[in-house]
Design a protein around this motif. Structure first.
Motif, PDB file in Angstrom:
ATOM      1  N   LYS A 574       0.834  -1.198   0.000  1.00  0.00           N
ATOM      2  CA  LYS A 574       0.000   0.000   0.000  1.00  0.00           C
ATOM      3  C   LYS A 574       0.876   1.258   0.000  1.00  0.00           C
ATOM      4  O   LYS A 574       1.727   1.453   0.869  1.00  0.00           O
ATOM      5  CB  LYS A 574      -0.919   0.008   1.215  1.00  0.00           C
ATOM      6  CG  LYS A 574      -1.814   1.245   1.277  1.00  0.00           C
ATOM      7  CD  LYS A 574      -2.789   1.205   2.446  1.00  0.00           C
ATOM      8  CE  LYS A 574      -3.646   2.468   2.481  1.00  0.00           C
ATOM      9  NZ  LYS A 574      -4.646   2.443   3.566  1.00  0.00           N
ATOM     10  N   LEU A 575       0.643   2.148  -1.000  1.00  0.00           N
ATOM     11  CA  LEU A 575       1.404   3.389  -1.121  1.00  0.00           C
ATOM     12  C   LEU A 575       0.533   4.636  -0.974  1.00  0.00           C
ATOM     13  O   LEU A 575       1.042   5.718  -0.665  1.00  0.00           O
ATOM     14  CB  LEU A 575       2.116   3.437  -2.482  1.00  0.00           C
ATOM     15  CG  LEU A 575       3.159   2.352  -2.752  1.00  0.00           C
ATOM     16  CD1 LEU A 575       3.693   2.491  -4.167  1.00  0.00           C
ATOM     17  CD2 LEU A 575       4.298   2.430  -1.739  1.00  0.00           C
ATOM     18  N   PHE A 576      -0.774   4.501  -1.215  1.00  0.00           N
ATOM     19  CA  PHE A 576      -1.659   5.656  -1.233  1.00  0.00           C
ATOM     20  C   PHE A 576      -2.878   5.398  -0.342  1.00  0.00           C
ATOM     21  O   PHE A 576      -3.319   4.260  -0.197  1.00  0.00           O
ATOM     22  CB  PHE A 576      -2.136   5.954  -2.666  1.00  0.00           C
ATOM     23  CG  PHE A 576      -1.023   6.131  -3.642  1.00  0.00           C
ATOM     24  CD1 PHE A 576      -0.373   7.352  -3.767  1.00  0.00           C
ATOM     25  CD2 PHE A 576      -0.610   5.063  -4.446  1.00  0.00           C
ATOM     26  CE1 PHE A 576       0.655   7.511  -4.682  1.00  0.00           C
ATOM     27  CE2 PHE A 576       0.413   5.215  -5.357  1.00  0.00           C
ATOM     28  CZ  PHE A 576       1.060   6.445  -5.478  1.00  0.00           C
ATOM     29  N   PRO A 577      -3.459   6.458   0.208  1.00  0.00           N
ATOM     30  CA  PRO A 577      -4.708   6.301   0.943  1.00  0.00           C
ATOM     31  C   PRO A 577      -5.856   5.985  -0.010  1.00  0.00           C
ATOM     32  O   PRO A 577      -5.835   6.390  -1.175  1.00  0.00           O
ATOM     33  CB  PRO A 577      -4.888   7.661   1.626  1.00  0.00           C
ATOM     34  CG  PRO A 577      -4.117   8.615   0.780  1.00  0.00           C
ATOM     35  CD  PRO A 577      -2.940   7.847   0.253  1.00  0.00           C
ATOM     36  N   ASP A 578      -6.824   5.242   0.485  1.00  0.00           N
ATOM     37  CA  ASP A 578      -7.977   4.860  -0.336  1.00  0.00           C
ATOM     38  C   ASP A 578      -9.050   5.939  -0.216  1.00  0.00           C
ATOM     39  O   ASP A 578     -10.001   5.816   0.564  1.00  0.00           O
ATOM     40  CB  ASP A 578      -8.500   3.497   0.123  1.00  0.00           C
ATOM     41  CG  ASP A 578      -9.575   2.957  -0.814  1.00  0.00           C
ATOM     42  OD1 ASP A 578      -9.732   3.512  -1.918  1.00  0.00           O
ATOM     43  OD2 ASP A 578     -10.249   1.988  -0.420  1.00  0.00           O
ATOM     44  N   ASP A 579      -8.890   7.012  -0.990  1.00  0.00           N
ATOM     45  CA  ASP A 579      -9.840   8.121  -0.934  1.00  0.00           C
ATOM     46  C   ASP A 579     -10.149   8.606  -2.348  1.00  0.00           C
ATOM     47  O   ASP A 579      -9.629   8.074  -3.337  1.00  0.00           O
ATOM     48  CB  ASP A 579      -9.305   9.265  -0.059  1.00  0.00           C
ATOM     49  CG  ASP A 579      -7.931   9.744  -0.495  1.00  0.00           C
ATOM     50  OD1 ASP A 579      -7.586   9.612  -1.688  1.00  0.00           O
ATOM     51  OD2 ASP A 579      -7.178  10.263   0.356  1.00  0.00           O
ATOM     52  N   HIS A 582      -7.480   9.484  -4.932  1.00  0.00           N
ATOM     53  CA  HIS A 582      -6.662   8.406  -5.517  1.00  0.00           C
ATOM     54  C   HIS A 582      -7.556   7.321  -6.125  1.00  0.00           C
ATOM     55  O   HIS A 582      -7.215   6.140  -6.108  1.00  0.00           O
ATOM     56  CB  HIS A 582      -5.756   7.799  -4.450  1.00  0.00           C
ATOM     57  CG  HIS A 582      -4.796   8.774  -3.835  1.00  0.00           C
ATOM     58  ND1 HIS A 582      -5.117   9.528  -2.744  1.00  0.00           N
ATOM     59  CD2 HIS A 582      -3.536   9.131  -4.221  1.00  0.00           C
ATOM     60  CE1 HIS A 582      -4.090  10.312  -2.427  1.00  0.00           C
ATOM     61  NE2 HIS A 582      -3.119  10.093  -3.313  1.00  0.00           N
ATOM     62  N   SER A 583      -8.685   7.737  -6.678  1.00  0.00           N
ATOM     63  CA  SER A 583      -9.623   6.777  -7.242  1.00  0.00           C
ATOM     64  C   SER A 583      -9.067   6.062  -8.459  1.00  0.00           C
ATOM     65  O   SER A 583      -9.523   4.961  -8.798  1.00  0.00           O
ATOM     66  CB  SER A 583     -10.937   7.484  -7.608  1.00  0.00           C
ATOM     67  OG  SER A 583     -10.692   8.528  -8.550  1.00  0.00           O
ATOM     68  N   ASP A 584      -8.110   6.690  -9.161  1.00  0.00           N
ATOM     69  CA  ASP A 584      -7.549   6.071 -10.357  1.00  0.00           C
ATOM     70  C   ASP A 584      -6.349   5.175 -10.047  1.00  0.00           C
ATOM     71  O   ASP A 584      -5.774   4.565 -10.944  1.00  0.00           O
ATOM     72  CB  ASP A 584      -7.132   7.154 -11.364  1.00  0.00           C
ATOM     73  CG  ASP A 584      -6.124   8.143 -10.772  1.00  0.00           C
ATOM     74  OD1 ASP A 584      -6.046   8.222  -9.529  1.00  0.00           O
ATOM     75  OD2 ASP A 584      -5.432   8.817 -11.550  1.00  0.00           O
ATOM     76  N   VAL A 585      -5.963   5.091  -8.773  1.00  0.00           N
ATOM     77  CA  VAL A 585      -4.828   4.251  -8.381  1.00  0.00           C
ATOM     78  C   VAL A 585      -5.293   2.793  -8.286  1.00  0.00           C
ATOM     79  O   VAL A 585      -6.379   2.512  -7.766  1.00  0.00           O
ATOM     80  CB  VAL A 585      -4.252   4.716  -7.022  1.00  0.00           C
ATOM     81  CG1 VAL A 585      -3.161   3.752  -6.549  1.00  0.00           C
ATOM     82  CG2 VAL A 585      -3.700   6.128  -7.143  1.00  0.00           C
ATOM     83  N   PRO A 586      -4.527   1.836  -8.785  1.00  0.00           N
ATOM     84  CA  PRO A 586      -4.915   0.417  -8.704  1.00  0.00           C
ATOM     85  C   PRO A 586      -5.161  -0.011  -7.259  1.00  0.00           C
ATOM     86  O   PRO A 586      -4.505   0.464  -6.328  1.00  0.00           O
ATOM     87  CB  PRO A 586      -3.716  -0.319  -9.303  1.00  0.00           C
ATOM     88  CG  PRO A 586      -3.064   0.693 -10.194  1.00  0.00           C
ATOM     89  CD  PRO A 586      -3.266   2.014  -9.548  1.00  0.00           C
ATOM     90  N   ASP A 587      -6.131  -0.928  -7.073  1.00  0.00           N
ATOM     91  CA  ASP A 587      -6.472  -1.396  -5.732  1.00  0.00           C
ATOM     92  C   ASP A 587      -5.266  -1.968  -4.990  1.00  0.00           C
ATOM     93  O   ASP A 587      -5.161  -1.831  -3.770  1.00  0.00           O
ATOM     94  CB  ASP A 587      -7.565  -2.466  -5.811  1.00  0.00           C
ATOM     95  CG  ASP A 587      -8.928  -1.863  -6.106  1.00  0.00           C
ATOM     96  OD1 ASP A 587      -9.067  -0.624  -6.021  1.00  0.00           O
ATOM     97  OD2 ASP A 587      -9.855  -2.637  -6.426  1.00  0.00           O
TER      98      ASP A 587
END
Length: 773
Positions: A574-579, A582-587
């Motif tokens: 995990k590198l990014f917060p799930d918000d 960052h909706s375009d970031v892969p799960d």
């Protein structure tokens, strides 16, 4: 003509009378106890003399015999270690006669071991992937401290992999600890093992039975996808005050028991207590006794365990148990400031034996909690997890002939908290509580046909209310007695669970072991398929043979396949917060957890030899465990291809007061991720304004492919010798033991930063005294 008609009617009436009399049968039920202590005698055969009728007692000492001819009957028990007992009872038509029996221990010491009772049970029980342990069997394994312990006994069982002496965990046929449920008198124990790895939280002398189901277990058990450890404690002494006091270099143990209301056979009712406690002072004694360890700093382990139980037994055999425990553990390593956990629980279970009925009722209700903390110098080293919850239900058991029906509803609820921060500063979990409530029901039926076929179909439905998901779980156990010395067995089942671990199966050292309910922060798809719910699921298929080679040798061979259909694991990437930002970031880069699947397959061989006063066990396990995360297939850290355990125990001396035991373990190396190189890691603590030309970075590690390397083989020899001294009505046992006799330097892990090899524990001699009164 009239005369002939009269004679015919007379003959018919006579025949009908004979038939009616022959069909007049009743039932006998009751309990079998030890006369000296009042404890139930388990798994002994009770027979009606002069007939082929009989039954074996269960874990409560309860038996029931059906289709007994009316009239005066003689009941007989012949059991190893006890005097033969006979008792008369009158059986009435279509009535249940109650008969409690009290066995007296034989005054003659037996010089030969017999295993006929175990073989009789093998013909009537499926027993696929289950090991039944008693305190007597546990004490035949060489011990580290002079005191037998379940943790050390489990390490020699088929399919069990132990990852280390320090902070090691037990993995059972490819299942991680979170997938293995531990029950103490029906109460959930979240962490049964201490950090040092040699000791469990259970005192051996309070255990009545410990059943280890390594797979394919029936529908009575659920909410775990790999294995079940079902431990039942004994009641306190119903006749007299008794106890045990033990000392050794690792710690001290104290056991006290006795009657508050003493048992009288003509009255039957009794009230007893049982209290046990043990504590470790190893962090102090190891500096003196083992100065060669950890540069003279000794072993930094400390724990304290307390268990208490009160039991009321009625004359009918009904009883009420109240019990509770407090377990805690603390350890400090070089790289960790403080690691500690504590566990607490209280519970009750009741056995109701209605008069004139073949049904046993067993209501129960328990509450237990667990809290674990790990704090250290680095951001990633700070972790916290907590769980508390209840479980309850009602079991109904109905006996008819050689068949048995057991069923009942259950209810459980949990509250969890969890939080930790990974190496790039991303928080996983939070300190807010998560609540869940589940309920359901199960039923299992055991049926046998002509002592040839034993079938045990069962079904469980578990509704996870917090998820709105119902899990139907069919199970099947079967045995075919081809001959009395050759038996084929099979087990199948579907399993599910709502619990996941707050650590990763990819961690090298799993000290921190927290609990979470099934997370919602999961990827929406896995391997192109939609994730319908977050439950972990598995399917088991197990087939095996039991072979008796004469009267002294028994062989058990089992092959298994566990298909883990869906697993959840901590997302270390995990590198990014799930918000929304960052909706375009892969799960795979923003979700707290990832989905995996996996397989565990293998074959276990167990050979046991028993002759006179000699026990020999040989156990070999061949296994393979893998995981698939949607991109890569890898071997988890507990994948051990080969595991060998050889155990011997011998009793000798004029009065059979000497006992020697030895154990040798060989295991192939565990997988690990190799180091590809090092680099300077710039952390950019000033953000985009950081001047990278003047900043000093920290040491970064470039890792190779996940778990592609293999550590060296592990092997260790342990031995112990015990001498018993009779001091009046008390007994003093002196035990000398040596762990890791030839001081094998078994690798624990590699400290990548210091580039140092960290080994398991070296040679550990010990001496212990135990006084039973």
């Amino acid at each position: 003509m009239k005369r002939i008609l009269t004679q015919s009617i007379t003959i018919c009436l006579l025949l009908l009378s004979i038939v009616a009399q022959a069909q007049q049968t009743g039932k006998i039920k009751g309990f079998v106890y030890e006369k000296e202590t009042g404890e139930p005698v388990l798994f002994t055969n009770v027979i009606v003399k002069g007939t082929t009728l009989g039954a074996a007692t269960d874990v409560n000492g309860y038996y029931t015999i059906t289709n007994v001819p009316v009239g005066e009957q003689t009941v007989q028990i012949t059991y190893l270690g006890y005097d033969t007992l006979t008792s008369s009872i009158t059986v009435d038509d279509d009535r249940i006669a109650s008969l409690n029996l009290y066995l007296t221990k034989s005054s003659v010491k037996l010089s030969e071991v017999q295993i006929s009772a175990d073989r009789q049970e093998a013909l009537t029980e499926v027993r696929t992937s289950v090991t039944k342990l008693t305190p007597k069997e546990m004490k035949q394994i060489p011990t580290v401290s002079g005191e037998s312990d379940l943790a050390q006994v489990l390490q020699v069982q088929p399919g069990v992999v132990f990852t280390g002496d320090q902070g090691g965990q037990l993995y059972i046929r490819g299942g991680s600890p979170i997938q293995n449920k531990v029950l103490l008198d029906g109460m959930i124990v979240y962490n049964p093992f201490h950090s040092i790895g040699f000791f469990s939280v259970f005192e051996t002398d309070i255990i009545k039975t410990a059943d280890i189901y390594s797979g394919g277990y029936n529908a009575e058990f659920g909410d775990r996808v790999s294995s079940i450890m079902d431990i039942k404690t004994r009641d306190g002494n119903r006749k007299k005050f008794a106890g045990k006091l033990s000392f050794n270099p690792f710690g001290a143990n104290l056991l006290l028991e006795g009657p508050i209301i003493k048992l009288k056979e003509d009255r039957g009712g009794s009230l007893t207590y049982l209290i046990s406690g043990k504590t470790s002072y190893l962090k102090y004694t190891s500096k003196v006794l083992y100065p060669y360890m950890n540069d003279g700093q000794g072993l930094p382990f400390n724990f304290t365990d307390v268990f208490a139980k009160m039991t009321y037994n009625a004359n009918s055999g009904s009883k009420i148990n109240l019990f509770g425990f407090s377990f805690n553990d603390q350890v400090t390593y070089q790289a960790i400031n403080n690691y500690k956990w504590n566990s607490f629980g209280v519970g009750t279970n009741v056995l109701i034996v209605p008069s004139g009925s073949q049904v046993l009722l067993e209501p129960f209700f328990n509450y237990s909690s667990y809290r674990i903390e790990l704090t250290g110098g680095g951001t990633e080293d700070t972790r916290f997890s907590q769980i508390g919850g209840f479980n309850g239900g009602m079991n109904f058991t109905y006996y008819f002939g050689k068949s048995e029906l057991k069923f009942g509803p259950f209810l459980q609820g949990f509250q969890t908290k969890y939080q930790f921060t990974n190496s790039v500063g991303q928080q996983i979990g939070n300190d807010e509580s998560q609540n869940t409530t589940d309920f359901g029901a199960y039923a299992k039926f055991k049926w046998s046909w002509k002592d040839k076929i034993v079938l045990e179909p069962s079904f469980r439905v578990h509704y996870y209310a917090s998820l709105g998901v119902a899990s139907p779980e069919p199970r099947l156990g079967a045995k075919w007695n081809i001959t009395k010395w050759l038996r084929l067995k099979y087990a199948f089942g579907l399993f599910a669970q709502n619990m996941i671990s707050a650590n990763s199966d990819r961690d090298v050292v799993n000290l921190f072991y927290g609990f979470l309910t099934a997370p919602e922060n999961l990827p929406k798809t896995f391997d192109g398929k939609e994730i319908k719910n977050p439950l972990q699921r598995a399917m088991h298929n197990i087939v095996g043979f039991e072979v008796d080679l004469g009267k002294r040798v028994s062989v058990n061979i089992e092959g298994y396949m566990k298909h883990f259909l869906q697993l959840s694991n901590v997302n270390r990437n995990k590198l990014f917060p799930d918000d929304a930002d960052h909706s375009d970031v892969p799960d795979g880069l923003k979700k707290d957890f990832i989905i995996e699947t996996g397989k565990a397959m293998g074959i276990d061989f167990v050979v046991k030899y028993a002759y006179k006063r000699l026990y020999l066990w040989a156990i070999y396990s061949l296994s393979k465990v893998d995981r698939y995360d949607g991109i890569n297939t890898y071997y988890p850290l507990f994948d051990r291809r080969h595991n060998v355990n050889l155990v011997a125990a011998y009793t000798f001396g004029k009065n059979l007061n000497w006992e020697a035991s030895v154990r040798w373990n060989l295991g192939s190396g565990f997988p690990f991720t190799q180091t590809a190189g090092f680099y300077e890691n710039l952390v950019f603590d000033g953000g985009i304004n950081t001047d990278y030309t003047t900043q000093n970075g920290v040491l970064g590690v470039e890792y190779g492919e996940l778990n592609k390397g293999r550590l060296p083989y592990y092997h260790r020899l342990d031995l112990s010798v015990k001498r018993s001294f009779e001091l009046g009505k008390t007994t003093l046992d002196a035990v000398i033991g040596i762990t890791n006799v030839y001081n094998r330097q078994n690798i624990f892990y590699i400290d990548r930063v210091r580039y140092q090899r960290v080994n398991q524990l070296p040679i550990l001699p010990s001496f212990g005294l135990s006084w039973q009164f």
